[in-house]
Write an enzyme that holds these catalytic residues in place. Structure first.
Site, short mmCIF file in Angstrom:
data_model
loop_
_atom_site.label_atom_id
_atom_site.label_comp_id
_atom_site.label_asym_id
_atom_site.label_seq_id
_atom_site.Cartn_x
_atom_site.Cartn_y
_atom_site.Cartn_z
N HIS A 72 1.23 -1.30 -0.27
CA HIS A 72 -0.44 0.19 -0.25
C HIS A 72 0.98 0.76 0.03
CE1 HIS A 72 -3.99 -1.27 1.67
NE2 HIS A 72 -3.77 -1.50 0.63
N PRO A 292 -3.51 0.11 19.14
CA PRO A 292 -2.86 -0.36 17.44
C PRO A 292 -3.50 1.01 16.47
CG PRO A 292 -5.15 -1.22 18.50
CD PRO A 292 -4.17 -0.27 18.99
N LYS A 296 1.61 -0.50 15.20
CA LYS A 296 3.13 -0.07 15.72
C LYS A 296 3.33 -2.06 16.46
CE LYS A 296 4.42 3.22 13.41
NZ LYS A 296 4.83 2.53 11.88
#
Ligand code: FAS
Ligand code: PHB
Length: 389
Positions: A72, A292, A296
């Site tokens: 992405h 979240p 990470k």
């Protein structure tokens, strides 16, 4: 039994560390509390920083990720109908990989089996001993029998609720913590993603995240009060809430369907220092937890593995202990930067019960600045794709 490195925990950090050490000719034994099916049943992270992608390739487990993962080049941060595109590639020259933690863990188990490494499942009552002696020891029970494993070093890869962190005397540990007053309700659904890239959505109704696993499997989240349980959320209620939190243009494209998994995860920021105690080294969730929001958690576990595998190879192959002596200091430097980014993303995107109108305006102004400032977008992008090791 004797080995060079005893690894407590057969999750992603323990498995990757074992993979990298065995490829360097260092013997390990993994002691895992759960069954393999249990470990693989947990639905967790979905995004790999490019540094994690390169570690998977270096460990010889990148083939399926490269074949089935989705690179992405950016993500969207939205505020009601304001959609800010963060173009990772243009801003940093880097991208991320959409590839679920379940798949990462599956690939690592498969590679470990192929190498014939020792992974013992179903262990109980693990005790870590003799950390300041000429060699350490780990005692555990498996199949009703008490066992003892001696080793040069112990890697505590046993997660937040494991035994490793608590093996360091409490008076020698310093904890830093922020517990957030909300959780994330996540679902998996065999439906096409609502958008080609992830959407981190701030809205007057609370946060939502549109993520994915592949072109016909989505991972969506909504912020919920900590008092909520999965039973409070029918699929219908989830879809109605999710669609009003993401931008209307995305909601118009939303394909709903039955959830095949539904769970609520609490959010916390946590670090325990130091990461070393004699022959014991803490890795991943055993040492730190991030909300979240910054994607990470898994990546920070891999970051610790990056530093520790090199340090252990130097110590065991060349007698050079400088790496293990500096492991805690070097790993914590990167941990704290990821901790800050995850906290900042969480504060920027979540509504806090009882917050005043000033807090809501600060959030909106932060997002408005993000929309207008390439510098602000580059700062977010370089943290999201992963800071250098
Ligand atoms: P893990 O917790 O994955 O693995 C530890 C292993 O040690 C487990 O298999 C456990 O069974 C074993 N163990 C525990 N105690 C033991 C003992 N005493 N003896 C032997 N074995 C023992 N991160 C993201 O980036 N994005 C997300 O969306 C995301 N969602 C999450 C949702 C939930 C509910 C949770 C809990 C975490 C989530 N995370 C997410 C973070 C998660 O991915 C972790 O960062 C990642 O699993 C860390 O890997 P490990 O350090 O290997 O710890
Ligand atoms: C996920 O796909 O599970 C995911 C993606 C990005 C996040 C958190 C979770 O920040």
């Amino acid at each position: 039994m004797n080995t060079q490195v005893a690894i407590i925990g057969g999750g992603p950090s323990g498995l990757l560390l074992s993979q990298l050490l065995n490829r360097a000719g260092i013997a390990t034994v993994i002691l895992e509390r759960g069954t393999r099916d249990h470990v693989l049943s947990r639905i967790r992270a979905g995004i790999l920083e490019w540094g994690s992608v390169e570690m998977m390739r270096e460990a010889g487990v990148g083939a399926r990720m490269d074949a089935e993962g989705f690179p992405h080049d950016g993500t969207y941060i939205t505020d009601a109908d304001l959609m800010v595109h963060i173009d990772f590639l243009a801003l940093t020259g880097k991208r991320v990989m959409v590839y679920g933690q379940t798949e990462v863990t599956q690939d690592l188990y498969q590679a470990q089996d192929a190498m014939g490494t020792t992974i013992i499942h179903g262990v109980e009552d693990v005790r870590i001993l003799d950390l300041d002696g000429p060699q350490a020891a780990v005692e555990y029970t498996v199949g009703g029998e008490r066992k003892r494993l001696t080793c040069a070093y112990v890697a505590g890869c046993d997660g937040f609720h494991g035994v490793s962190r608590k093996t360091i005397p409490e008076e020698k540990r310093q904890a830093f913590e922020r517990v957030y007053p909300f959780g994330w309700l996540g679902i998996l659904s065999r439906t096409p993603p609502v958008n080609d890239e992830l959407i981190y959505a701030n809205s007057p109704h609370g946060f939502a995240l549109a993520s994915m696993r592949n072109e016909n499997l989505v991972r969506y989240y909504v912020q919920v009060p900590l008092s909520d349980t999965v039973e409070d959320w029918s699929d219908e209620r989830f879809w109605a809430e999710f669609s009003r939190r993401i931008p209307a243009s995305a909601a118009a494209r939303l394909v709903t369907g039955p959830s095949i998994e539904k769970s609520i995860a609490p959010l916390r920021s946590f670090v325990s220092e130091p990461l070393r105690w004699g022959r014991l080294f803490l890795v991943g969730d055993a040492a730190h937890i991030v909300p979240p929001t910054g994607a990470k958690g898994l990546n920070l576990a891999f970051s610790d593995v990056f530093y520790l595998h090199q340090a252990l190879i130097s110590a065991l192959k060349r007698g050079d202990e400088s790496g293990i002596d500096r492991y805690s200091e070097v790993a914590l430097r990167r941990i704290w930067k990821a901790m800050r980014f995850s906290w900042q993303m969480t504060m920027m995107l979540h509504r806090f019960d009882g917050e005043d109108n000033f807090a809501a305006q600060m959030r909106r102004a932060t997002l408005a600045h993000l929309a207008e400032s390439e510098t602000a977008r580059r700062d977010l992008a370089e943290n999201y794709v992963g800071l250098p090791f």
